[in-house]
Design a protein around this motif. Structure first.
Motif, PDB file in Angstrom:
ATOM      1  N   ASP A   3       0.828  -1.205   0.000  1.00  0.00           N
ATOM      2  CA  ASP A   3       0.000   0.000   0.000  1.00  0.00           C
ATOM      3  C   ASP A   3       0.863   1.257   0.000  1.00  0.00           C
ATOM      4  O   ASP A   3       0.548   2.232  -0.676  1.00  0.00           O
ATOM      5  CB  ASP A   3      -0.935   0.011   1.212  1.00  0.00           C
ATOM      6  CG  ASP A   3      -2.010  -1.062   1.105  1.00  0.00           C
ATOM      7  OD1 ASP A   3      -2.299  -1.478  -0.043  1.00  0.00           O
ATOM      8  OD2 ASP A   3      -2.547  -1.466   2.144  1.00  0.00           O
ATOM      9  N   ALA A   4       1.962   1.235   0.721  1.00  0.00           N
ATOM     10  CA  ALA A   4       2.860   2.392   0.769  1.00  0.00           C
ATOM     11  C   ALA A   4       3.510   2.624  -0.590  1.00  0.00           C
ATOM     12  O   ALA A   4       3.660   3.762  -1.037  1.00  0.00           O
ATOM     13  CB  ALA A   4       3.918   2.200   1.847  1.00  0.00           C
ATOM     14  N   VAL A   5       3.875   1.569  -1.268  1.00  0.00           N
ATOM     15  CA  VAL A   5       4.498   1.693  -2.594  1.00  0.00           C
ATOM     16  C   VAL A   5       3.489   2.230  -3.588  1.00  0.00           C
ATOM     17  O   VAL A   5       3.800   3.114  -4.390  1.00  0.00           O
ATOM     18  CB  VAL A   5       5.061   0.331  -3.061  1.00  0.00           C
ATOM     19  CG1 VAL A   5       5.532   0.401  -4.505  1.00  0.00           C
ATOM     20  CG2 VAL A   5       6.201  -0.101  -2.153  1.00  0.00           C
ATOM     21  N   HIS A   6       2.265   1.741  -3.557  1.00  0.00           N
ATOM     22  CA  HIS A   6       1.247   2.202  -4.494  1.00  0.00           C
ATOM     23  C   HIS A   6       0.865   3.657  -4.243  1.00  0.00           C
ATOM     24  O   HIS A   6       0.632   4.409  -5.195  1.00  0.00           O
ATOM     25  CB  HIS A   6       0.001   1.302  -4.423  1.00  0.00           C
ATOM     26  CG  HIS A   6       0.217  -0.035  -5.064  1.00  0.00           C
ATOM     27  ND1 HIS A   6       0.515  -0.187  -6.397  1.00  0.00           N
ATOM     28  CD2 HIS A   6       0.178  -1.294  -4.545  1.00  0.00           C
ATOM     29  CE1 HIS A   6       0.653  -1.461  -6.678  1.00  0.00           C
ATOM     30  NE2 HIS A   6       0.455  -2.166  -5.566  1.00  0.00           N
ATOM     31  N   SER A   7       0.794   4.071  -2.989  1.00  0.00           N
ATOM     32  CA  SER A   7       0.454   5.472  -2.726  1.00  0.00           C
ATOM     33  C   SER A   7       1.597   6.376  -3.169  1.00  0.00           C
ATOM     34  O   SER A   7       1.373   7.488  -3.645  1.00  0.00           O
ATOM     35  CB  SER A   7       0.137   5.681  -1.247  1.00  0.00           C
ATOM     36  OG  SER A   7       1.313   5.578  -0.469  1.00  0.00           O
ATOM     37  N   ASN A  10       1.259   6.715  -6.935  1.00  0.00           N
ATOM     38  CA  ASN A  10       0.159   7.627  -7.291  1.00  0.00           C
ATOM     39  C   ASN A  10       0.578   9.074  -7.080  1.00  0.00           C
ATOM     40  O   ASN A  10       0.273   9.934  -7.907  1.00  0.00           O
ATOM     41  CB  ASN A  10      -1.086   7.302  -6.462  1.00  0.00           C
ATOM     42  CG  ASN A  10      -1.746   6.018  -6.926  1.00  0.00           C
ATOM     43  OD1 ASN A  10      -1.543   5.572  -8.051  1.00  0.00           O
ATOM     44  ND2 ASN A  10      -2.548   5.425  -6.052  1.00  0.00           N
ATOM     45  N   THR A  11       1.275   9.339  -5.992  1.00  0.00           N
ATOM     46  CA  THR A  11       1.729  10.703  -5.730  1.00  0.00           C
ATOM     47  C   THR A  11       2.716  11.147  -6.794  1.00  0.00           C
ATOM     48  O   THR A  11       2.663  12.290  -7.276  1.00  0.00           O
ATOM     49  CB  THR A  11       2.390  10.780  -4.335  1.00  0.00           C
ATOM     50  OG1 THR A  11       1.456  10.315  -3.364  1.00  0.00           O
ATOM     51  CG2 THR A  11       2.808  12.187  -4.006  1.00  0.00           C
ATOM     52  N   LEU A  12       3.607  10.272  -7.185  1.00  0.00           N
ATOM     53  CA  LEU A  12       4.578  10.599  -8.222  1.00  0.00           C
ATOM     54  C   LEU A  12       3.896  10.847  -9.559  1.00  0.00           C
ATOM     55  O   LEU A  12       4.253  11.780 -10.285  1.00  0.00           O
ATOM     56  CB  LEU A  12       5.607   9.463  -8.353  1.00  0.00           C
ATOM     57  CG  LEU A  12       6.807   9.733  -9.241  1.00  0.00           C
ATOM     58  CD1 LEU A  12       7.628  10.899  -8.693  1.00  0.00           C
ATOM     59  CD2 LEU A  12       7.667   8.491  -9.348  1.00  0.00           C
ATOM     60  N   ASN A  13       2.890  10.057  -9.881  1.00  0.00           N
ATOM     61  CA  ASN A  13       2.154  10.252 -11.131  1.00  0.00           C
ATOM     62  C   ASN A  13       1.411  11.583 -11.132  1.00  0.00           C
ATOM     63  O   ASN A  13       1.393  12.285 -12.143  1.00  0.00           O
ATOM     64  CB  ASN A  13       1.163   9.107 -11.344  1.00  0.00           C
ATOM     65  CG  ASN A  13       1.873   7.827 -11.756  1.00  0.00           C
ATOM     66  OD1 ASN A  13       3.002   7.871 -12.237  1.00  0.00           O
ATOM     67  ND2 ASN A  13       1.210   6.706 -11.558  1.00  0.00           N
ATOM     68  N   VAL A  14       0.800  11.935 -10.003  1.00  0.00           N
ATOM     69  CA  VAL A  14       0.087  13.214  -9.921  1.00  0.00           C
ATOM     70  C   VAL A  14       1.071  14.363 -10.048  1.00  0.00           C
ATOM     71  O   VAL A  14       0.815  15.342 -10.759  1.00  0.00           O
ATOM     72  CB  VAL A  14      -0.710  13.289  -8.598  1.00  0.00           C
ATOM     73  CG1 VAL A  14      -1.219  14.697  -8.351  1.00  0.00           C
ATOM     74  CG2 VAL A  14      -1.860  12.297  -8.619  1.00  0.00           C
ATOM     75  N   LEU A  15       2.217  14.269  -9.380  1.00  0.00           N
ATOM     76  CA  LEU A  15       3.233  15.315  -9.466  1.00  0.00           C
ATOM     77  C   LEU A  15       3.740  15.455 -10.896  1.00  0.00           C
ATOM     78  O   LEU A  15       3.909  16.569 -11.406  1.00  0.00           O
ATOM     79  CB  LEU A  15       4.398  14.995  -8.525  1.00  0.00           C
ATOM     80  CG  LEU A  15       5.541  15.997  -8.507  1.00  0.00           C
ATOM     81  CD1 LEU A  15       5.075  17.343  -7.980  1.00  0.00           C
ATOM     82  CD2 LEU A  15       6.692  15.467  -7.675  1.00  0.00           C
ATOM     83  N   LEU A  16       3.955  14.350 -11.570  1.00  0.00           N
ATOM     84  CA  LEU A  16       4.414  14.387 -12.960  1.00  0.00           C
ATOM     85  C   LEU A  16       3.372  15.041 -13.867  1.00  0.00           C
ATOM     86  O   LEU A  16       3.723  15.861 -14.725  1.00  0.00           O
ATOM     87  CB  LEU A  16       4.712  12.966 -13.443  1.00  0.00           C
ATOM     88  CG  LEU A  16       5.336  12.826 -14.822  1.00  0.00           C
ATOM     89  CD1 LEU A  16       6.710  13.482 -14.855  1.00  0.00           C
ATOM     90  CD2 LEU A  16       5.436  11.367 -15.200  1.00  0.00           C
TER      91      LEU A  16
END
Length: 63
Positions: A3-7, A10-16
């Protein structure tokens, strides 16, 4: 752990995506808006016709 890796993904994708949109808007603003200080002076210089007697006889001597 998963769950920590997936969140984090997701944060990295949103930032990108936010950075990509910001870059696209900055590029559009840079190329779409006219530069008032430069375009006015350059266009007046280019479109202005030379005045008679401004050295034309020295460049093209008359026969």
């Amino acid at each position: 752990m998963n769950d920590a890796v997936h969140s984090g993904d997701n944060t990295l994708n949103v930032l990108l995506m936010v950075l990509l949109v910001a870059f696209a808007l900055a590029s559009w603003y840079f190329y779409a808006t006219p530069m008032a200080g430069q375009s006015g002076a350059d266009m007046a210089t280019i479109s202005g016709s030379p005045t008679p007697g401004s050295g034309e006889s020295a460049i093209h001597p008359s026969p």
